[in-house]
Design a protein around this motif. Structure first.
Motif, PDB file in Angstrom:
ATOM      1  N   LYS A 187      -2.374  12.755  -9.483  1.00  0.00           N
ATOM      2  CA  LYS A 187      -1.028  12.848  -8.887  1.00  0.00           C
ATOM      3  C   LYS A 187      -0.110  11.784  -9.504  1.00  0.00           C
ATOM      4  CE  LYS A 187       1.973  14.198  -5.852  1.00  0.00           C
ATOM      5  NZ  LYS A 187       2.664  15.406  -6.203  1.00  0.00           N
ATOM      6  N   ARG A 188      -0.631  10.560  -9.633  1.00  0.00           N
ATOM      7  CA  ARG A 188       0.186   9.488 -10.214  1.00  0.00           C
ATOM      8  C   ARG A 188       0.531   9.793 -11.672  1.00  0.00           C
ATOM      9  NH1 ARG A 188      -2.005   3.406  -9.937  1.00  0.00           N
ATOM     10  NH2 ARG A 188      -3.292   4.129 -11.661  1.00  0.00           N
ATOM     11  N   LEU A 189      -0.407  10.404 -12.391  1.00  0.00           N
ATOM     12  CA  LEU A 189      -0.155  10.788 -13.782  1.00  0.00           C
ATOM     13  C   LEU A 189       1.028  11.760 -13.855  1.00  0.00           C
ATOM     14  CD1 LEU A 189      -1.214  10.770 -16.789  1.00  0.00           C
ATOM     15  CD2 LEU A 189      -2.505  12.828 -16.176  1.00  0.00           C
ATOM     16  N   ALA A 219       6.070   4.348 -12.919  1.00  0.00           N
ATOM     17  CA  ALA A 219       5.392   5.181 -13.919  1.00  0.00           C
ATOM     18  C   ALA A 219       4.365   4.327 -14.642  1.00  0.00           C
ATOM     19  CB  ALA A 219       6.408   5.729 -14.916  1.00  0.00           C
ATOM     20  N   LYS A 220       3.188   4.894 -14.862  1.00  0.00           N
ATOM     21  CA  LYS A 220       2.217   4.206 -15.715  1.00  0.00           C
ATOM     22  C   LYS A 220       2.555   4.653 -17.138  1.00  0.00           C
ATOM     23  CE  LYS A 220      -2.735   3.205 -15.899  1.00  0.00           C
ATOM     24  NZ  LYS A 220      -2.678   1.752 -16.081  1.00  0.00           N
ATOM     25  N   ALA A 221       3.651   4.056 -17.622  1.00  0.00           N
ATOM     26  CA  ALA A 221       4.243   4.480 -18.890  1.00  0.00           C
ATOM     27  C   ALA A 221       3.746   3.595 -20.024  1.00  0.00           C
ATOM     28  CB  ALA A 221       5.762   4.400 -18.799  1.00  0.00           C
ATOM     29  N   ASN A 246       5.673   0.414 -20.880  1.00  0.00           N
ATOM     30  CA  ASN A 246       5.590  -0.743 -19.980  1.00  0.00           C
ATOM     31  C   ASN A 246       4.551  -1.754 -20.447  1.00  0.00           C
ATOM     32  OD1 ASN A 246       7.426   0.552 -18.392  1.00  0.00           O
ATOM     33  ND2 ASN A 246       5.991   1.138 -16.780  1.00  0.00           N
ATOM     34  N   TYR A 247       3.621  -1.304 -21.254  1.00  0.00           N
ATOM     35  CA  TYR A 247       2.472  -2.135 -21.600  1.00  0.00           C
ATOM     36  C   TYR A 247       2.696  -3.066 -22.790  1.00  0.00           C
ATOM     37  CZ  TYR A 247       0.046  -0.156 -17.777  1.00  0.00           C
ATOM     38  OH  TYR A 247      -0.306   0.162 -16.489  1.00  0.00           O
ATOM     39  N   LEU A 248       3.874  -3.038 -23.399  1.00  0.00           N
ATOM     40  CA  LEU A 248       4.172  -4.066 -24.406  1.00  0.00           C
ATOM     41  C   LEU A 248       4.295  -5.406 -23.673  1.00  0.00           C
ATOM     42  CD1 LEU A 248       4.775  -5.026 -27.217  1.00  0.00           C
ATOM     43  CD2 LEU A 248       7.178  -4.475 -26.857  1.00  0.00           C
ATOM     44  N   GLU A 268       2.476  -9.035 -10.695  1.00  0.00           N
ATOM     45  CA  GLU A 268       1.117  -8.488 -10.853  1.00  0.00           C
ATOM     46  C   GLU A 268       0.487  -9.077 -12.107  1.00  0.00           C
ATOM     47  OE1 GLU A 268       1.158  -4.238 -11.667  1.00  0.00           O
ATOM     48  OE2 GLU A 268       2.949  -4.416 -12.889  1.00  0.00           O
ATOM     49  N   GLY A 269      -0.774  -8.732 -12.342  1.00  0.00           N
ATOM     50  CA  GLY A 269      -1.446  -9.121 -13.574  1.00  0.00           C
ATOM     51  C   GLY A 269      -1.006  -8.194 -14.690  1.00  0.00           C
ATOM     52  N   SER A 270      -1.563  -8.402 -15.898  1.00  0.00           N
ATOM     53  CA  SER A 270      -1.156  -7.532 -17.002  1.00  0.00           C
ATOM     54  C   SER A 270      -1.604  -6.095 -16.768  1.00  0.00           C
ATOM     55  CB  SER A 270      -1.708  -8.072 -18.331  1.00  0.00           C
ATOM     56  OG  SER A 270      -3.114  -7.993 -18.359  1.00  0.00           O
ATOM     57  N   GLY A 271      -2.676  -5.924 -15.994  1.00  0.00           N
ATOM     58  CA  GLY A 271      -3.149  -4.572 -15.674  1.00  0.00           C
ATOM     59  C   GLY A 271      -3.838  -4.526 -14.324  1.00  0.00           C
ATOM     60  N   GLU A 272      -3.379  -5.388 -13.397  1.00  0.00           N
ATOM     61  CA  GLU A 272      -4.020  -5.466 -12.080  1.00  0.00           C
ATOM     62  C   GLU A 272      -3.004  -5.889 -11.029  1.00  0.00           C
ATOM     63  OE1 GLU A 272      -4.659  -7.956 -14.363  1.00  0.00           O
ATOM     64  OE2 GLU A 272      -6.392  -7.176 -15.430  1.00  0.00           O
ATOM     65  N   CYS A 273      -3.297  -5.579  -9.778  1.00  0.00           N
ATOM     66  CA  CYS A 273      -2.515  -6.149  -8.683  1.00  0.00           C
ATOM     67  C   CYS A 273      -3.198  -7.429  -8.207  1.00  0.00           C
ATOM     68  CB  CYS A 273      -2.358  -5.137  -7.555  1.00  0.00           C
ATOM     69  SG  CYS A 273      -1.056  -3.941  -7.948  1.00  0.00           S
ATOM     70  N   PHE A 274      -2.475  -8.197  -7.418  1.00  0.00           N
ATOM     71  CA  PHE A 274      -2.924  -9.554  -7.085  1.00  0.00           C
ATOM     72  C   PHE A 274      -2.922  -9.782  -5.583  1.00  0.00           C
ATOM     73  CE2 PHE A 274      -1.960 -14.179  -6.641  1.00  0.00           C
ATOM     74  CZ  PHE A 274      -3.076 -14.682  -7.316  1.00  0.00           C
ATOM     75  N   LEU A 322       2.741  -1.774 -10.268  1.00  0.00           N
ATOM     76  CA  LEU A 322       2.349  -0.374 -10.174  1.00  0.00           C
ATOM     77  C   LEU A 322       1.847  -0.106  -8.757  1.00  0.00           C
ATOM     78  CD1 LEU A 322       1.913   2.095 -12.123  1.00  0.00           C
ATOM     79  CD2 LEU A 322      -0.474   1.387 -12.241  1.00  0.00           C
ATOM     80  N   GLU A 323       2.054   1.112  -8.256  1.00  0.00           N
ATOM     81  CA  GLU A 323       1.469   1.475  -6.957  1.00  0.00           C
ATOM     82  C   GLU A 323      -0.025   1.670  -7.186  1.00  0.00           C
ATOM     83  OE1 GLU A 323       3.786   4.832  -5.620  1.00  0.00           O
ATOM     84  OE2 GLU A 323       5.167   3.498  -4.567  1.00  0.00           O
ATOM     85  N   SER A 324      -0.747   0.612  -6.961  1.00  0.00           N
ATOM     86  CA  SER A 324      -2.160   0.563  -7.355  1.00  0.00           C
ATOM     87  C   SER A 324      -3.063   1.264  -6.347  1.00  0.00           C
ATOM     88  CB  SER A 324      -2.578  -0.901  -7.488  1.00  0.00           C
ATOM     89  OG  SER A 324      -3.967  -1.054  -7.337  1.00  0.00           O
ATOM     90  N   ILE A 325      -3.938   2.076  -6.883  1.00  0.00           N
ATOM     91  CA  ILE A 325      -4.894   2.820  -6.047  1.00  0.00           C
ATOM     92  C   ILE A 325      -6.002   1.893  -5.546  1.00  0.00           C
ATOM     93  CG2 ILE A 325      -6.621   4.682  -6.188  1.00  0.00           C
ATOM     94  CD1 ILE A 325      -4.468   6.090  -8.083  1.00  0.00           C
ATOM     95  N   THR A 326      -6.390   0.937  -6.360  1.00  0.00           N
ATOM     96  CA  THR A 326      -7.418  -0.031  -5.931  1.00  0.00           C
ATOM     97  C   THR A 326      -6.860  -0.949  -4.842  1.00  0.00           C
ATOM     98  OG1 THR A 326      -8.036  -0.051  -8.261  1.00  0.00           O
ATOM     99  CG2 THR A 326      -9.194  -1.579  -6.826  1.00  0.00           C
ATOM    100  N   GLN A 327      -5.610  -1.374  -5.044  1.00  0.00           N
ATOM    101  CA  GLN A 327      -4.963  -2.237  -4.039  1.00  0.00           C
ATOM    102  C   GLN A 327      -4.929  -1.515  -2.688  1.00  0.00           C
ATOM    103  OE1 GLN A 327      -0.702  -2.557  -4.482  1.00  0.00           O
ATOM    104  NE2 GLN A 327      -0.732  -4.747  -4.036  1.00  0.00           N
ATOM    105  N   PHE A 348      -7.876 -10.337  -8.291  1.00  0.00           N
ATOM    106  CA  PHE A 348      -7.174  -9.210  -8.884  1.00  0.00           C
ATOM    107  C   PHE A 348      -7.842  -7.907  -8.452  1.00  0.00           C
ATOM    108  CE2 PHE A 348      -5.759 -11.998 -12.572  1.00  0.00           C
ATOM    109  CZ  PHE A 348      -4.402 -11.826 -12.344  1.00  0.00           C
ATOM    110  N   THR A 349      -7.054  -6.835  -8.368  1.00  0.00           N
ATOM    111  CA  THR A 349      -7.633  -5.505  -8.151  1.00  0.00           C
ATOM    112  C   THR A 349      -7.074  -4.531  -9.168  1.00  0.00           C
ATOM    113  OG1 THR A 349      -5.864  -4.822  -6.645  1.00  0.00           O
ATOM    114  CG2 THR A 349      -7.838  -5.776  -5.636  1.00  0.00           C
ATOM    115  N   GLY A 350      -7.907  -3.628  -9.619  1.00  0.00           N
ATOM    116  CA  GLY A 350      -7.467  -2.573 -10.519  1.00  0.00           C
ATOM    117  C   GLY A 350      -8.646  -1.662 -10.795  1.00  0.00           C
ATOM    118  N   THR A 351      -8.362  -0.464 -11.258  1.00  0.00           N
ATOM    119  CA  THR A 351      -9.451   0.457 -11.574  1.00  0.00           C
ATOM    120  C   THR A 351     -10.397  -0.186 -12.575  1.00  0.00           C
ATOM    121  OG1 THR A 351      -8.056   2.350 -11.138  1.00  0.00           O
ATOM    122  CG2 THR A 351      -9.963   2.714 -12.572  1.00  0.00           C
TER     123      THR A 351
END
Ligand code: PMP
Length: 306
Positions: free
Chosen positions: A57-59, A157-159, A162-164, A192-198, A215-220, A252-255
């Protein structure tokens, strides 16, 4: 790279080394693409994808935000991921990387009309921030790079683009001898972290910022759900850099990162300098959920039987 047998591309299973693109692939030049990161764990009933529906769904929401019309619907994309995992006959835990990108056939910044492609790769992947980090905690640097500002980027968006920002923060942290970056927003509050929530813990209360700059984190959201179930009080509010330094615990939390304790930030030891008690409880509970040992969360698992 842990290679697998097949990659799913636009509806077909392609041998790993044949999943290629042209050098004039639009996304490669202008950075408009969206992706996901989803994990599947080896449970006692076989491999199971964690929160497949929410990730898919997030994708699709990410694609909607950046104006990419996806030629596959939610159900088709979920089925593709399940079939990909089945076909690859994985023996260990798996990371799934769906990517929606603009391909060859049109150049220039007006991206409408560029061909849209969808690819899904999956491979066996262990702990993102290291097995040792999961137990002992990691050392973190507050980044000099400010998180993508909400006025000009699309944080929901997990665009790809954004990751630069994330990469530069990660690079800086590693080069300075740390393991991960913690990024602040334009006002100086924790994003947040570079690829995680805190998260931090203070006096038994679990605190994590709202998703204004993350990001609206699923792990968070999973960790918050687990905490509430265990009557651990949860606050969603802004956190300052100095409050992080005096937190009793942090993680940190993230997939990819799962639940990774933070033991030091900018040379300040957090709590006792090891995985905190509440962090440990939530980390263990999280693993019980994703490995299917906690039957109360079975609805989050999609099993790859057969
Ligand atoms: N923030 C960013 C920037 C991320 O890349 C990720 C990983 N997807 C997260 C947070 C955590 O999100 P999730 O728990 O859904 O993986």
């Amino acid at each position: 790279m842990n290679e697998a047998k097949y990659i799913w591309m636009d509806g077909n299973f392609v041998p790993w080394h044949e999943a290629k693109v042209h050098i004039l692939t639009h996304t490669l030049h202008y950075g408009n693409g969206v992706f996901e990161g989803t994990r599947a764990y080896q449970t006692e009933d076989g491999l199971a994808i964690f929160r497949l529906q929410d990730h898919t769904k997030r994708l699709l929401n990410s694609a909607k935000i950046v104006k990419i019309d996806v030629p596959f619907n939610q159900e088709e994309l979920e089925r593709a991921q399940v079939e990909l995992l089945r076909k690859n006959e994985f023996k260990g835990n798996v990371y799934i990387r769906p990517l929606i990108f603009l391909g060859y056939g049109k150049m220039g910044l007006y991206h409408i009309g560029a061909p849209v492609h969808v690819a899904i790769a999956a491979w066996e992947w262990g702990a993102y921030l290291g097995e040792e980090g999961l137990e002992k905690g990691i050392r973190v640097k507050i980044s000099s790079i400010v998180r993508n500002p909400v006025k000009s980027t699309f944080g929901k968006a997990k665009a790809v683009a954004n990751y630069l920002n994330s990469q530069m923060a990660k690079y800086e942290a590693i080069e300075c001898g740390y393991e991960e970056a913690l990024m602040l927003d334009e006002e100086g509050f924790v994003a947040e972290g570079s690829g995680e929530c805190f998260f931090i813990v203070r006096d038994g209360v679990l605190i994590t910022p709202p998703n204004d700059n993350s990001l609206e984190s699923i792990t968070q959201s999973t960790v918050i759900e687990i905490a509430k179930e265990r009557d651990i009080p949860v606050e969603r509010r802004r956190i300052t850099r100095d409050e992080v330094y005096i937190a009793d615990e942090a993680f940190f939390t993230g997939t990819a990162a799962e639940v990774t304790p933070v033991r030091e930030v900018d040379g300040r030891i957090i709590g006792d300098g090891k995985r905190g008690e509440i962090t440990k409880e939530l980390q263990e509970a999280y693993f019980d959920v994703v490995y299917g040992r906690d039957k109360g969360y079975k609805h989050y698992l999609t099993y790859i039987e057969g």
